[in-house]
Structure formats: C-alpha cells, structure tokens
Scaffold this active site. Structure first.
Site: not given
Ligand SMILES: NC(=O)C1=CN([C@@H]2O[C@H](COP(=O)(O)OP(=O)(O)OC[C@H]3O[C@@H](n4cnc5c(N)ncnc54)[C@H](OP(=O)(O)O)[C@@H]3O)[C@@H](O)[C@H]2O)C=CC1
Ligand SMILES: O=C(O)C1=N[C@H](C(=O)O)C[C@H](O)C1
Length: 266
Positions: A154, A158
């Site tokens: 990744h 992450k």
């Molecule tokens: N299930 C799936 O298919 C997938 C899962 N994921 C998971 O999703 C999660 C997020 O990933 P990703 O988008 O890359 O991470 P990011 O860090 O880009 O996004 C997380 C967001 O949450 C915001 N945030 C944090 N605290 C608060 C709050 N109190 N109120 C509102 N917003 C808040 C952050 O804001 P700020 O930037 O201002 O801190 C940020 O914009 C991870 O756990 C990842 O592993 C990711 C991709 C696919």
């Molecule tokens: O953090 C990510 O970006 C992703 N997180 C998920 C995971 O932890 O499996 C899914 C995806 O691979 C992207």
C-alpha cells in the site's frame, strides 16, 4: 437514499463523493469534516473536484442529522465507533470501510449493529470479494501440504498493518484449513527465525509511494507455487462498492452485514 460521507476531504472521502454523484438512486445528503477544518462551509462537490453539488460541508453529524439516511465512514477506528453509536441512536444505517479495528472495537461495532444495520468490510471492491471466494476454494483443495503466505503493498500514508484485506484473506484461508488465524499467523519475520512451521500463515507488508492496494496470496509446495493476486489501480473501485452497499441497506433490518452479503456471494 440520501448518503452522508464523513472524512469528506480524505483520500476515500473525495472518491466517495464522486461515486455518489455518478450513481443512480442515491444523492449526497451531507459531508462531514474534522472540526476546525478550513474547508467547513465549502461545497462538498468542489472539495472532491466534481464542481458544485450544493451541499456545504459541516463539522459534525449532529449538524446534518436530518439530511441523510445512511452514513459512509472511511476514517479511523475511534471515530468510526463514535459514528456507529450516533447512527444506532438516530436510526441511520452505516457503511464502514475503516480498517485497523482491534477485537474490542469490532465487538463495539457489532453492539451498535443491534440497533441499526451496519455493512462492515475491509475491502469494498467486487474483485477482492470474489478473490476471497477463490482463496477458500484453493485452500480447501490444496490443504495442509501448501505453505500459505500473504503479501500486501500500500501507499506510504497507510497507518495500519497488515491491511484489513490481508487479515480477512488470512481468516478465510485459515477457516478453510480448519485453523485459527490468531494461533497460526506470523507477521514480518526477522533474524534467526528457524525453519518455517507447516501450519503457519505468514504476512508481509510493503509501504511505498502511491500504491493503491495490492494483495498476493501464495500457496507453495515442493515443485510448484500458485499465486492469487488482486491489484487495485483506483480508489473508485472501493468507493463504488461502498455506494452499492449504501443502496443495498435500504429497508434492511438491524444487524451486521459484509460485502459478501451485498454482492450475494455467501
Ligand atoms: N474498506 C475499503 O474498501 C477501504 C478501506 N480503507 C480504509 O479507510 C480508512 C481511511 O483511509 P483513507 O481515506 O486513505 O485515509 P485519509 O486519512 O485520507 O482519510 C481519513 C479522513 O478522516 C478524517 N477525519 C479524521 N478525524 C475526523 C473527525 N473527527 N471528523 C471528521 N473527519 C475526520 C480525516 O481528516 P484530516 O485529513 O483533516 O485529518 C481524513 O480526511 C483507513 O482505515 C483505510 O484502511 C481505505 C480504502 C478502501
Ligand atoms: O488504506 C488503504 O488505502 C486501503 N485499505 C484497505 C485495507 O486495509 O485492506 C483496503 C485497500 O486495500 C486500501
């Protein structure tokens, strides 16, 4: 279905807004940002690079409680639990993509699902969910003679390891082999580790650059190796899956569901 996105300016948040804009039967009801964000009040469509959607970003779920039916949450474990409790209290469904929850946090999410429906999956892509089925079949056929190793890569931002997807892949393979992943998982080997034990399932993690998400499961024995590989090249694949889950939740009873339920793969 009116959908709210929390963490709207995050990597997944922006993709979710784009996916909602292009999906049929759903609309963006609300976009929530971290309190104190300089983007509060800005148009959510513009935050996502989609042009105006006439939804101003707010700083809390309470500020938009009447504007959505289902929340999509890809944030952090702590925030996800708060959000799930809020949804349970206000009769809202929730789609959770956040990974890195520990057992206690998963139990709390399950508790929230007794009041309103939750879809919780570490990977929302159709491809990974099909891959989970292929892994179960491969493990059942190959059995204990094949060493299982799971390699995931990744992007450098992450924060959890191994990925939620890698862990789910491990659980699926361990179940198919009659093993308990908690007992047989080995993470990131180093030093004088001795020979491999037959029933261990190894996990290796790569963090580099802008890799969206790659998972490779090895089944290796004397004379041959099978690799089952999934490579995501765009976060839109996860975002589209999450929006599909949000639509699927319409009219569902309280309870815990996953993407295998949404995609009818069980
Ligand atoms: N299930 C799936 O298919 C997938 C899962 N994921 C998971 O999703 C999660 C997020 O990933 P990703 O988008 O890359 O991470 P990011 O860090 O880009 O996004 C997380 C967001 O949450 C915001 N945030 C944090 N605290 C608060 C709050 N109190 N109120 C509102 N917003 C808040 C952050 O804001 P700020 O930037 O201002 O801190 C940020 O914009 C991870 O756990 C990842 O592993 C990711 C991709 C696919
Ligand atoms: O953090 C990510 O970006 C992703 N997180 C998920 C995971 O932890 O499996 C899914 C995806 O691979 C992207």
């Amino acid at each position: 279905m009116r959908v709210a996105v929390i963490g709207a300016s995050g990597r997944m948040g922006k993709n979710l807004i784009s996916a909602i804009k292009s999906a049929e039967g759903v609309s963006l009801g609300a976009a929530i940002l971290k309190p104190g964000s300089s983007l509060i009040g800005a148009d959510a469509g513009e935050i996502a690079g989609e042009g105006k959607l006439n939804v101003a970003a707010v700083a809390s779920l309470q500020d938009c409680v009447n504007d959505f039916d289902v929340l999509i949450d890809f944030t952090t474990p702590e925030l996800t639990l708060e959000n799930a409790a809020f949804c349970a209290q206000h009769n809202k469904a929730i789609v959770v993509g956040t990974t890195g929850l520990n057992d206690d946090e998963k139990a709390k999410l399950t508790e929230a699902s007794s009041a309103s429906p939750v879809v919780f999956a570490p990977n929302m892509s159709v491809g990974v969910n099909l891959t989970l089925k292929l892994l179960a079949t491969a493990a059942e056929i190959l059995g204990d003679d094949y060493d299982v190793e799971i390699v995931e890569a990744h992007h450098k931002h992450k924060v959890d390891s191994p990925s939620g997807t890698a862990l789910r892949m491990g659980e699926v393979v361990a179940d198919a082999l009659g093993r308990d992943l908690k007992e047989c998982a080995v993470y990131g080997r180093e030093g004088q580790i001795g020979p491999r034990t037959q029933k261990e399932i190894g996990f290796e993690t790569i963090r580099a650059g802008d890799v969206v998400g790659e998972h490779s499961v090895w089944f290796a024995t004397e004379g041959e190796r099978i690799e089952i590989v999934h490579k995501a090249s765009s976060r839109m694949t996860f975002a589209k899956g999450a929006v599909r889950a949000a639509s699927w939740l319409e009219g569902k009873a309280a309870g815990m569901y996953d993407m295998q339920d949404v995609l009818n793969l069980k």
